[in-house]
Scaffold this motif. Structure first.
Motif, PDB file in Angstrom:
ATOM      1  N   THR A  84       0.835  -1.206   0.000  1.00  0.00           N
ATOM      2  CA  THR A  84       0.000   0.000   0.000  1.00  0.00           C
ATOM      3  C   THR A  84       0.869   1.255   0.000  1.00  0.00           C
ATOM      4  O   THR A  84       0.582   2.230  -0.712  1.00  0.00           O
ATOM      5  CB  THR A  84      -0.930   0.013   1.231  1.00  0.00           C
ATOM      6  N   GLU A  85       1.935   1.245   0.777  1.00  0.00           N
ATOM      7  CA  GLU A  85       2.848   2.394   0.833  1.00  0.00           C
ATOM      8  C   GLU A  85       3.560   2.592  -0.494  1.00  0.00           C
ATOM      9  O   GLU A  85       3.780   3.731  -0.932  1.00  0.00           O
ATOM     10  CB  GLU A  85       3.859   2.205   1.961  1.00  0.00           C
ATOM     11  N   VAL A  86       3.934   1.493  -1.143  1.00  0.00           N
ATOM     12  CA  VAL A  86       4.559   1.589  -2.465  1.00  0.00           C
ATOM     13  C   VAL A  86       3.586   2.197  -3.458  1.00  0.00           C
ATOM     14  O   VAL A  86       3.939   3.093  -4.243  1.00  0.00           O
ATOM     15  CB  VAL A  86       5.025   0.197  -2.952  1.00  0.00           C
ATOM     16  N   ASP A  87       2.356   1.724  -3.430  1.00  0.00           N
ATOM     17  CA  ASP A  87       1.327   2.227  -4.343  1.00  0.00           C
ATOM     18  C   ASP A  87       1.105   3.727  -4.132  1.00  0.00           C
ATOM     19  O   ASP A  87       1.033   4.507  -5.097  1.00  0.00           O
ATOM     20  CB  ASP A  87       0.021   1.463  -4.112  1.00  0.00           C
ATOM     21  N   THR A  88       1.030   4.150  -2.870  1.00  0.00           N
ATOM     22  CA  THR A  88       0.855   5.569  -2.555  1.00  0.00           C
ATOM     23  C   THR A  88       2.072   6.371  -2.987  1.00  0.00           C
ATOM     24  O   THR A  88       1.948   7.473  -3.539  1.00  0.00           O
ATOM     25  CB  THR A  88       0.626   5.755  -1.045  1.00  0.00           C
ATOM     26  N   GLY A  89       3.264   5.803  -2.770  1.00  0.00           N
ATOM     27  CA  GLY A  89       4.499   6.478  -3.143  1.00  0.00           C
ATOM     28  C   GLY A  89       4.604   6.712  -4.638  1.00  0.00           C
ATOM     29  O   GLY A  89       5.059   7.774  -5.084  1.00  0.00           O
ATOM     30  N   LEU A  90       4.171   5.745  -5.421  1.00  0.00           N
ATOM     31  CA  LEU A  90       4.217   5.882  -6.878  1.00  0.00           C
ATOM     32  C   LEU A  90       3.288   6.997  -7.358  1.00  0.00           C
ATOM     33  O   LEU A  90       3.565   7.659  -8.362  1.00  0.00           O
ATOM     34  CB  LEU A  90       3.851   4.560  -7.549  1.00  0.00           C
ATOM     35  N   GLN A  91       2.188   7.192  -6.649  1.00  0.00           N
ATOM     36  CA  GLN A  91       1.278   8.283  -6.999  1.00  0.00           C
ATOM     37  C   GLN A  91       1.910   9.634  -6.662  1.00  0.00           C
ATOM     38  O   GLN A  91       1.757  10.616  -7.402  1.00  0.00           O
ATOM     39  CB  GLN A  91      -0.049   8.127  -6.247  1.00  0.00           C
ATOM     40  N   LYS A  92       2.670   9.690  -5.560  1.00  0.00           N
ATOM     41  CA  LYS A  92       3.246  10.957  -5.098  1.00  0.00           C
ATOM     42  C   LYS A  92       4.404  11.438  -5.969  1.00  0.00           C
ATOM     43  O   LYS A  92       4.687  12.637  -6.009  1.00  0.00           O
ATOM     44  CB  LYS A  92       3.721  10.814  -3.647  1.00  0.00           C
ATOM     45  N   VAL A  93       5.098  10.529  -6.652  1.00  0.00           N
ATOM     46  CA  VAL A  93       6.254  10.954  -7.450  1.00  0.00           C
ATOM     47  C   VAL A  93       5.847  11.458  -8.836  1.00  0.00           C
ATOM     48  O   VAL A  93       6.697  11.914  -9.605  1.00  0.00           O
ATOM     49  CB  VAL A  93       7.297   9.815  -7.605  1.00  0.00           C
ATOM     50  N   LEU A  94       4.565  11.395  -9.163  1.00  0.00           N
ATOM     51  CA  LEU A  94       4.088  11.879 -10.453  1.00  0.00           C
ATOM     52  C   LEU A  94       4.253  13.395 -10.581  1.00  0.00           C
ATOM     53  O   LEU A  94       3.923  14.147  -9.655  1.00  0.00           O
ATOM     54  CB  LEU A  94       2.611  11.534 -10.640  1.00  0.00           C
ATOM     55  N   ILE A  95       4.745  13.840 -11.717  1.00  0.00           N
ATOM     56  CA  ILE A  95       4.806  15.278 -12.001  1.00  0.00           C
ATOM     57  C   ILE A  95       3.393  15.833 -12.165  1.00  0.00           C
ATOM     58  O   ILE A  95       3.056  16.890 -11.645  1.00  0.00           O
ATOM     59  CB  ILE A  95       5.590  15.533 -13.312  1.00  0.00           C
TER      60      ILE A  95
END
Length: 255
Positions: free
Chosen positions: A80-91
């Motif tokens: 879940t944290e990985v999934d959230t992290g991938l959303q946060k690194v989006l430009i």
């Protein structure tokens, strides 16, 4: 003149479609992923679930490089944290979620020294990597062009759970490779997983991938006829260091 992020994306789309042509059997359905480094601290990477063979601009996401690498410093992260992290690194938050292999691409675009990355699952290469022999057949050279195009030494990675854990393993393995050989790999073989081509241009990534596919097919054919005839080490070193081969290598990468 420096390439714009949009120019780089168009080159990446072309490369991805080349790698995704189904008749080549390098990647089918949603397999494989690609990336390209921009000069502003960001990179393009395939969005999760995109199909390389028909990908367009909507099939890629642009992400922050440093923020992606920061997550590699975390000791543990839940899915879940990985999934959230991938959303946060989006430009751009409107972009689709980037591939779970975004971490892996970030490593190859920094520690690996690549500007373009192509990760595929070639049927030919995986026929060997998924066998009892693993990557061993690729440790001995059998014809000149695979040395010229794919490099003297492939980087071998054991099977690791794709995502953050795999990226951390690869990061350490690249450092060990640099210490051992004093250079960076062009071809990465991941056991029970697939192939990664690291290039300075899209053409170099495609060349490495196609040559690895040919190499694997020749290996399989050689075993069917009683075994492989390996090049002597002195000849391998000669091919690797010949000036004419270095010249050819540089021009092949340009296309």
């Amino acid at each position: 003149m420096a390439m714009t992020k949009d120019n780089i994306l168009q080159e990446l789309i072309t490369l991805s479609r080349e790698l995704g042509q189904e008749h080549r059997q390098l990647a089918i359905l949603g397999e494989g992923n690609t990336s390209a480094l921009c000069e502003d601290g960001t990179f393009w990477v395939k969005a999760s679930g995109s199909y390389l063979g028909s990908i367009n601009e909507l099939g890629f996401s642009r992400v922050f490089l440093d923020q992606t690498l920061e997550m590699l410093q975390m000791t543990t992260m839940s899915d879940t944290e990985v999934d959230t992290g991938l959303q946060k690194v989006l430009i751009d938050p409107s972009h689709r979620k980037p591939s779970v292999e975004t971490f892996l691409h970030a490593v190859f675009l920094t520690d690996g020294g690549a500007k373009y990355v192509g990760h595929t699952h070639p049927t030919s290469v995986n026929s060997i990597l998924c066998s009892k022999l693993g990557a061993e057949p690729f440790l001995h050279h059998i014809f000149p062009d695979e040395i010229v195009v794919c490099g003297r030494f492939p980087l071998i990675i054991p099977y690791v759970d794709p995502g953050l854990k795999l990226a951390k393993t690869v990061q350490k393995s690249i450092q060990h490779y640099k210490e051992q050989y004093g250079s960076l790999p062009k071809m990465v073989l991941m056991i029970n997983h697939g192939l990664v081509a690291l290039g300075q241009t899209p053409k170099e990534v495609l060349n490495i991938t196609l040559m690895a596919d040919k190499w694997a097919k020749i290996i399989l054919g050689g075993y069917s006829l009683g075994g492989l005839s390996h090049l002597p080490e002195d000849q391998v070193n000669r091919i690797e260091n010949r000036l004419d081969e270095q010249y050819r290598r540089a021009h092949l990468a340009k296309g």
